[in-house]
Design a protein around this motif. Sequence first.
Motif, PDB file in Angstrom:
ATOM      1  N   HIS A  15     -41.993 -41.382 -37.197  1.00  0.00           N
ATOM      2  CA  HIS A  15     -40.613 -40.980 -37.822  1.00  0.00           C
ATOM      3  C   HIS A  15     -39.742 -40.767 -36.578  1.00  0.00           C
ATOM      4  O   HIS A  15     -38.631 -41.120 -37.066  1.00  0.00           O
ATOM      5  CB  HIS A  15     -41.027 -39.432 -38.210  1.00  0.00           C
ATOM      6  CG  HIS A  15     -41.568 -39.229 -39.558  1.00  0.00           C
ATOM      7  ND1 HIS A  15     -40.867 -39.558 -40.733  1.00  0.00           N
ATOM      8  CD2 HIS A  15     -42.943 -38.967 -40.030  1.00  0.00           C
ATOM      9  CE1 HIS A  15     -41.688 -39.520 -41.944  1.00  0.00           C
ATOM     10  NE2 HIS A  15     -42.862 -39.018 -41.245  1.00  0.00           N
ATOM     11  N   LEU A  16     -40.005 -40.421 -35.450  1.00  0.00           N
ATOM     12  CA  LEU A  16     -39.087 -40.288 -34.399  1.00  0.00           C
ATOM     13  C   LEU A  16     -38.660 -41.667 -33.988  1.00  0.00           C
ATOM     14  O   LEU A  16     -37.302 -41.966 -33.966  1.00  0.00           O
ATOM     15  CB  LEU A  16     -39.460 -39.612 -33.445  1.00  0.00           C
ATOM     16  CG  LEU A  16     -38.509 -39.614 -32.180  1.00  0.00           C
ATOM     17  CD1 LEU A  16     -37.294 -38.611 -32.389  1.00  0.00           C
ATOM     18  CD2 LEU A  16     -38.998 -38.879 -30.960  1.00  0.00           C
ATOM     19  N   LYS A  17     -39.487 -42.738 -33.945  1.00  0.00           N
ATOM     20  CA  LYS A  17     -39.190 -44.111 -33.414  1.00  0.00           C
ATOM     21  C   LYS A  17     -38.370 -44.573 -34.664  1.00  0.00           C
ATOM     22  O   LYS A  17     -36.952 -45.192 -34.121  1.00  0.00           O
ATOM     23  CB  LYS A  17     -40.375 -44.749 -33.405  1.00  0.00           C
ATOM     24  CG  LYS A  17     -40.213 -46.299 -33.274  1.00  0.00           C
ATOM     25  CD  LYS A  17     -41.669 -47.016 -33.340  1.00  0.00           C
ATOM     26  CE  LYS A  17     -42.600 -46.769 -34.582  1.00  0.00           C
ATOM     27  NZ  LYS A  17     -43.852 -47.295 -34.259  1.00  0.00           N
ATOM     28  N   GLU A  18     -38.584 -44.551 -35.997  1.00  0.00           N
ATOM     29  CA  GLU A  18     -37.796 -44.936 -37.012  1.00  0.00           C
ATOM     30  C   GLU A  18     -36.139 -44.469 -36.963  1.00  0.00           C
ATOM     31  O   GLU A  18     -35.169 -45.051 -37.242  1.00  0.00           O
ATOM     32  CB  GLU A  18     -38.375 -44.525 -38.447  1.00  0.00           C
ATOM     33  CG  GLU A  18     -37.708 -45.170 -39.682  1.00  0.00           C
ATOM     34  CD  GLU A  18     -38.680 -45.066 -40.729  1.00  0.00           C
ATOM     35  OE1 GLU A  18     -38.167 -44.017 -41.524  1.00  0.00           O
ATOM     36  OE2 GLU A  18     -39.809 -45.622 -40.931  1.00  0.00           O
ATOM     37  N   TYR A  19     -36.138 -42.980 -36.898  1.00  0.00           N
ATOM     38  CA  TYR A  19     -34.959 -42.396 -36.634  1.00  0.00           C
ATOM     39  C   TYR A  19     -33.906 -42.867 -35.649  1.00  0.00           C
ATOM     40  O   TYR A  19     -33.035 -43.004 -35.643  1.00  0.00           O
ATOM     41  CB  TYR A  19     -35.057 -40.862 -36.587  1.00  0.00           C
ATOM     42  CG  TYR A  19     -33.768 -40.111 -36.820  1.00  0.00           C
ATOM     43  CD1 TYR A  19     -33.207 -39.712 -37.644  1.00  0.00           C
ATOM     44  CD2 TYR A  19     -32.986 -39.677 -35.451  1.00  0.00           C
ATOM     45  CE1 TYR A  19     -32.043 -39.018 -37.867  1.00  0.00           C
ATOM     46  CE2 TYR A  19     -31.942 -39.096 -35.378  1.00  0.00           C
ATOM     47  CZ  TYR A  19     -31.389 -38.695 -36.602  1.00  0.00           C
ATOM     48  OH  TYR A  19     -30.213 -37.961 -36.792  1.00  0.00           O
ATOM     49  N   ASP A 192     -36.087 -33.333 -41.082  1.00  0.00           N
ATOM     50  CA  ASP A 192     -35.451 -32.121 -40.264  1.00  0.00           C
ATOM     51  C   ASP A 192     -35.989 -32.260 -38.754  1.00  0.00           C
ATOM     52  O   ASP A 192     -35.181 -32.123 -37.715  1.00  0.00           O
ATOM     53  CB  ASP A 192     -35.509 -30.931 -40.800  1.00  0.00           C
ATOM     54  CG  ASP A 192     -34.836 -30.841 -42.298  1.00  0.00           C
ATOM     55  OD1 ASP A 192     -33.890 -31.570 -42.420  1.00  0.00           O
ATOM     56  OD2 ASP A 192     -35.285 -30.145 -42.973  1.00  0.00           O
ATOM     57  N   LEU A 193     -37.347 -32.449 -38.647  1.00  0.00           N
ATOM     58  CA  LEU A 193     -37.827 -32.362 -37.246  1.00  0.00           C
ATOM     59  C   LEU A 193     -37.388 -33.410 -36.405  1.00  0.00           C
ATOM     60  O   LEU A 193     -36.764 -32.918 -34.973  1.00  0.00           O
ATOM     61  CB  LEU A 193     -39.229 -32.575 -37.532  1.00  0.00           C
ATOM     62  CG  LEU A 193     -40.172 -32.698 -36.185  1.00  0.00           C
ATOM     63  CD1 LEU A 193     -40.086 -31.300 -35.127  1.00  0.00           C
ATOM     64  CD2 LEU A 193     -41.800 -32.925 -36.422  1.00  0.00           C
ATOM     65  N   VAL A 194     -37.119 -34.570 -36.761  1.00  0.00           N
ATOM     66  CA  VAL A 194     -36.671 -35.667 -36.100  1.00  0.00           C
ATOM     67  C   VAL A 194     -35.065 -35.509 -35.672  1.00  0.00           C
ATOM     68  O   VAL A 194     -34.680 -35.813 -34.456  1.00  0.00           O
ATOM     69  CB  VAL A 194     -36.579 -37.096 -36.467  1.00  0.00           C
ATOM     70  CG1 VAL A 194     -38.185 -37.306 -36.777  1.00  0.00           C
ATOM     71  CG2 VAL A 194     -36.459 -37.237 -37.875  1.00  0.00           C
ATOM     72  N   LYS A 195     -34.467 -34.931 -36.526  1.00  0.00           N
ATOM     73  CA  LYS A 195     -33.000 -34.671 -36.143  1.00  0.00           C
ATOM     74  C   LYS A 195     -32.974 -33.526 -35.093  1.00  0.00           C
ATOM     75  O   LYS A 195     -32.129 -33.518 -34.153  1.00  0.00           O
ATOM     76  CB  LYS A 195     -32.141 -33.993 -37.390  1.00  0.00           C
ATOM     77  CG  LYS A 195     -32.001 -35.085 -38.515  1.00  0.00           C
ATOM     78  CD  LYS A 195     -31.248 -34.478 -39.753  1.00  0.00           C
ATOM     79  CE  LYS A 195     -31.266 -35.580 -40.702  1.00  0.00           C
ATOM     80  NZ  LYS A 195     -30.604 -34.918 -42.089  1.00  0.00           N
ATOM     81  N   ILE A 196     -33.728 -32.641 -34.856  1.00  0.00           N
ATOM     82  CA  ILE A 196     -33.795 -31.730 -33.914  1.00  0.00           C
ATOM     83  C   ILE A 196     -34.179 -32.374 -32.584  1.00  0.00           C
ATOM     84  O   ILE A 196     -33.620 -31.883 -31.702  1.00  0.00           O
ATOM     85  CB  ILE A 196     -34.844 -30.292 -34.341  1.00  0.00           C
ATOM     86  CG1 ILE A 196     -34.068 -29.588 -35.585  1.00  0.00           C
ATOM     87  CG2 ILE A 196     -35.065 -29.614 -33.135  1.00  0.00           C
ATOM     88  CD1 ILE A 196     -35.078 -28.691 -36.279  1.00  0.00           C
ATOM     89  N   ILE A 197     -35.389 -33.168 -32.674  1.00  0.00           N
ATOM     90  CA  ILE A 197     -35.733 -33.617 -31.536  1.00  0.00           C
ATOM     91  C   ILE A 197     -34.746 -34.690 -30.799  1.00  0.00           C
ATOM     92  O   ILE A 197     -34.414 -34.642 -29.608  1.00  0.00           O
ATOM     93  CB  ILE A 197     -37.129 -34.586 -31.664  1.00  0.00           C
ATOM     94  CG1 ILE A 197     -38.300 -33.710 -32.336  1.00  0.00           C
ATOM     95  CG2 ILE A 197     -37.425 -35.235 -30.620  1.00  0.00           C
ATOM     96  CD1 ILE A 197     -39.413 -34.562 -32.768  1.00  0.00           C
TER      97      ILE A 197
END
Length: 306
Positions: A15-19, A192-197
């Motif tokens: 998810h983080l990579k994609e974001y 929401d998690l990836v926005k926070i990261i």
Amino acid sequence: MNIFITGSSGFIGSHLKEYLLGHHHDTLFIPSSKELDLSDEKAVDRYILENKIDVIVHTANRGGGRDTADMKNVTEYNLRIFFNIAKHEKNVKKIISFGSGAEYSKQKPIIEAKEDDYLQALPLDEYGFYKSITSHFIEKSENIVQLRIFGAYGEYENYRYKFISNAIVKNLLHLPITINKNVYFDYIYSDDLVKIIDFFIYNDTKEKIYNVTTGTKVDLITLANLVNEVGDFYSDIRVIHEGLNNEYTSNNERLLKEFGDFQFTSHKNAIAKMRCYFQENLDKLDIQTIKEDPYLKAIDTMWKGK
């Protein structure tokens, strides 16, 4: 900026990579386990130094789920790769690591836990013990931040074992949704998690450890009802054992002080998005395992510790 994501093929990493690819123009370093063995100290040293890494987001680890309840040597393996990364805190701008609500010792109720409450008891299970050790180390570090997650869910997660996606798939297959024992969790949706990261990657923050949660508890029966509500079929909801298991919730005031006003996705909207994803991919799923549900009772051992 050069950003190294460990575990980039895992749930959070994917998810983080994609974001990040969709919102920034930094260079991502996302080696597979075949390309880089994180337990090989010299290989990790070379990779970080040769690629002039600026930020490390360390999502890779083993254990912590129903599918890994019987895994051995969880503590040793995870600590080895953690310290292979952590030793480079002076060579990079920042390291972001991930903790777990399991650090608070799941053999007892964890109710609206604040960050420092993990110091009150050591976890009995290997996974929680490993995460607790990393938090103790990070508190004394100069350049590492620990984002402590209690329950993250979303597309790409292992639907065979993760409750919310498992319930969605069962509903799509017109199967009953089975709960071993009801319990209150503090779930956060992957979007929401990836926005926070992302915020922690690009901003300086005041503390070393943050509960990355919604700060609002929700029980499994409520989540199952939401699955029915957003679907076009009503699955029977079956609870095997009466009563409530140990609560697993947190206080997120420290996080919100950094963000001010953060709008979390409602569980209903998140589940609706996930339903669309799993419906589109239904023919690719392991339907037989969903029907057999062999890991349902494995949740018991996760709450009992050793």
